[in-house]
Design an enzyme around this catalytic site. Structure first.
Site, PDB file in Angstrom:
ATOM      1  N   LYS A 113       0.748  -1.279   0.014  1.00 44.10           N
ATOM      2  CA  LYS A 113      -0.065   0.008  -0.211  1.00 44.10           C
ATOM      3  C   LYS A 113       0.851   1.162  -0.056  1.00 44.10           C
ATOM      4  O   LYS A 113       1.985   1.083   0.274  1.00 44.10           O
ATOM      5  CB  LYS A 113      -1.019   0.009   1.326  1.00 44.10           C
ATOM      6  CG  LYS A 113      -2.094  -1.198   0.769  1.00 44.10           C
ATOM      7  CD  LYS A 113      -3.392  -0.962   1.858  1.00 44.10           C
ATOM      8  CE  LYS A 113      -4.350  -2.049   1.030  1.00 44.10           C
ATOM      9  NZ  LYS A 113      -5.494  -2.539   1.974  1.00 44.10           N
TER      10      LYS A 113
ATOM     11  N   ARG B 293      -3.059 -10.275   4.706  1.00 44.96           N
ATOM     12  CA  ARG B 293      -3.364 -10.325   3.203  1.00 44.96           C
ATOM     13  C   ARG B 293      -2.298  -9.914   2.424  1.00 44.96           C
ATOM     14  O   ARG B 293      -2.041  -8.705   2.327  1.00 44.96           O
ATOM     15  CB  ARG B 293      -4.688  -9.738   3.028  1.00 44.96           C
ATOM     16  CG  ARG B 293      -5.415  -9.642   1.712  1.00 44.96           C
ATOM     17  CD  ARG B 293      -6.593  -8.757   1.722  1.00 44.96           C
ATOM     18  NE  ARG B 293      -7.135  -8.844   0.128  1.00 44.96           N
ATOM     19  CZ  ARG B 293      -6.897  -7.909  -0.669  1.00 44.96           C
ATOM     20  NH1 ARG B 293      -6.016  -7.111  -0.482  1.00 44.96           N
ATOM     21  NH2 ARG B 293      -7.484  -8.041  -1.922  1.00 44.96           N
TER      22      ARG B 293
HETATM   23  N1  HH2 Z   1      -7.177  -4.107   0.634  1.00 43.38           N
HETATM   24  C1  HH2 Z   1      -7.595  -4.107  -0.733  1.00 43.38           C
HETATM   25  C2  HH2 Z   1      -8.535  -4.901  -1.069  1.00 43.38           C
HETATM   26  N2  HH2 Z   1      -9.247  -5.723  -0.376  1.00 43.38           N
HETATM   27  N3  HH2 Z   1      -9.599  -6.606   1.903  1.00 43.38           N
HETATM   28  C3  HH2 Z   1      -9.359  -6.573   3.211  1.00 43.38           C
HETATM   29  N4  HH2 Z   1     -10.006  -7.464   3.989  1.00 43.38           N
HETATM   30  N5  HH2 Z   1      -8.295  -5.825   3.448  1.00 43.38           N
HETATM   31  C4  HH2 Z   1      -7.553  -5.018   2.889  1.00 43.38           C
HETATM   32  O1  HH2 Z   1      -6.785  -4.275   3.239  1.00 43.38           O
HETATM   33  C5  HH2 Z   1      -7.873  -5.070   1.351  1.00 43.38           C
HETATM   34  C6  HH2 Z   1      -8.915  -5.817   0.904  1.00 43.38           C
HETATM   35  C7  HH2 Z   1      -6.766  -3.468  -1.675  1.00 43.38           C
HETATM   36  O2  HH2 Z   1      -5.695  -3.910  -2.224  1.00 43.38           O
HETATM   37  P1  HH2 Z   1      -5.562  -4.728  -3.436  1.00 43.38           P
HETATM   38  O3  HH2 Z   1      -6.327  -5.841  -3.611  1.00 43.38           O
HETATM   39  O4  HH2 Z   1      -4.192  -5.192  -3.794  1.00 43.38           O
HETATM   40  O5  HH2 Z   1      -5.723  -3.702  -4.629  1.00 43.38           O
HETATM   41  P2  HH2 Z   1      -7.170  -3.207  -5.615  1.00 43.38           P
HETATM   42  O6  HH2 Z   1      -8.227  -2.950  -4.734  1.00 43.38           O
HETATM   43  O7  HH2 Z   1      -6.543  -2.437  -6.380  1.00 43.38           O
HETATM   44  O8  HH2 Z   1      -7.477  -4.488  -6.467  1.00 43.38           O
END
Ligand code: HH2
Length: 288
Positions: free
Chosen positions: A227, A262
């Site tokens: 992040k 995660r």
């Molecule tokens: N962060 C993201 C998405 N889903 N779910 C949980 N439970 N906790 C988190 O911190 C979280 C999440 C965002 O990260 P990422 O999936 O890598 O990116 P994007 O939303 O751009 O797909």
């Protein structure tokens, strides 16, 4: 509360959180902030899933919508088209539990019917149908804190005490889940790192994570992987170069009571968390 003794019940199975649980991220989106477009389609996604399991993932989190700051929502039909074939391929091939990362009850319902083990809801039951949808299954549920939507959240970062307010703002979702008939044992909570938080607030939240776990009485999942606050601390390195920094955030979160992590890069997190956890346990045993 001793977070090490906690468990998470999904689909009638009790997952032990004695060992830190590593959740591998599988984004099947064109636009996720660090891996958008890389694992779209069942073949690429399955290959990625296999690798994450080989590297020590305990659970895979499949998502078909980016929730990065400023992201526009996708239509439910599009999200379903991205997620369902991938879910089907993984569930047919691998024995690992799978969660679906969605804010939409209609997507959650289809994924649960397909055999998904848990719903990871970054809106903490923002869809009025979500609680009943999860309640109707025996799936697990991740309730994450956010304010507003991914489009508006970074304008909603006014907090007095961020850890206390995040816990207080997640409480109504826990109560709604209970009213819908979702047993507490099926729920884990997540402070929502980067969702309606400044970089400084993310640091403070991780430093005071035990407040969130303690107030809510459920295991805490930490999603710090790659992040922006990690990048900012490292002189602005791009998302793909933040995995070592991510491991630092995971170990700090472990020290503050998080039990689920995660991450995009599973191997490094798995190794670091296992070693750090063993050291913390040795310290706790010595202190007794
Ligand atoms: N962060 C993201 C998405 N889903 N779910 C949980 N439970 N906790 C988190 O911190 C979280 C999440 C965002 O990260 P990422 O999936 O890598 O990116 P994007 O939303 O751009 O797909």
């Amino acid at each position: 509360m001793n977070p090490g003794s906690l468990t998470w019940r999904i689909r009638g199975r009790t997952l032990s959180l004695e060992r830190p649980l590593v959740v591998g991220i599988l984004n099947v989106t064109p636009d996720s902030f660090s891996d958008g477009g890389r694992w779209m389609g069942p073949a690429a996604a399955l290959e990625r899933a296999r690798r994450m399991v080989d590297e020590g993932a305990d659970l895979l989190d499949v998502g078909g919508e980016s929730t990065r700051p400023g992201a526009a929502p996708v239509l439910a039909g599009e999200e379903l088209e991205r997620v369902l074939p991938v879910l089907r391929a993984i569930l047919a091939d691998l024995r690992v539990p799978v969660s679906v990362d969605t804010r939409r009850a209609v997507v959650a319902r289809a994924a649960l019917e397909e055999g998904a083990d848990a719903v990871n809801d970054v809106s903490a039951l923002g869809d009025p149908e979500m609680a009943a949808t999860v309640a109707a299954s025996d799936a697990g549920l991740v309730l994450m804190h956010m304010r507003g939507t991914p489009e508006t959240m970074q304008t909603l970062t006014g907090y007095g005490d961020v850890a206390e307010e995040v816990a207080a703002e997640l409480q109504p979702a826990l109560a709604r889940a209970a009213r819908a008939g979702i047993e507490a044992e099926r729920i884990v909570v997540d402070p929502g790192i980067g969702f309606a938080k400044t970089a400084g607030q993310n640091l403070e939240l991780i430093a005071r994570l035990e407040v969130v776990g303690g107030r809510l009485g459920r295991p805490v999942l930490l999603g710090a992987s790659r992040k922006a606050f990690v990048g900012a601390l490292l002189g602005g390195v791009p998302a793909a170069e933040r995995d070592a920094g991510t491991v630092g955030a995971c170990v700090a979160g472990l020290a503050r009571g998080a039990r689920l992590f995660r991450v995009h890069e599973v191997r490094a997190a798995r190794q670091a968390l296992d070693v750090a956890d063993a050291i913390f346990r040795a310290g706790a045993a010595w202190a007794r």
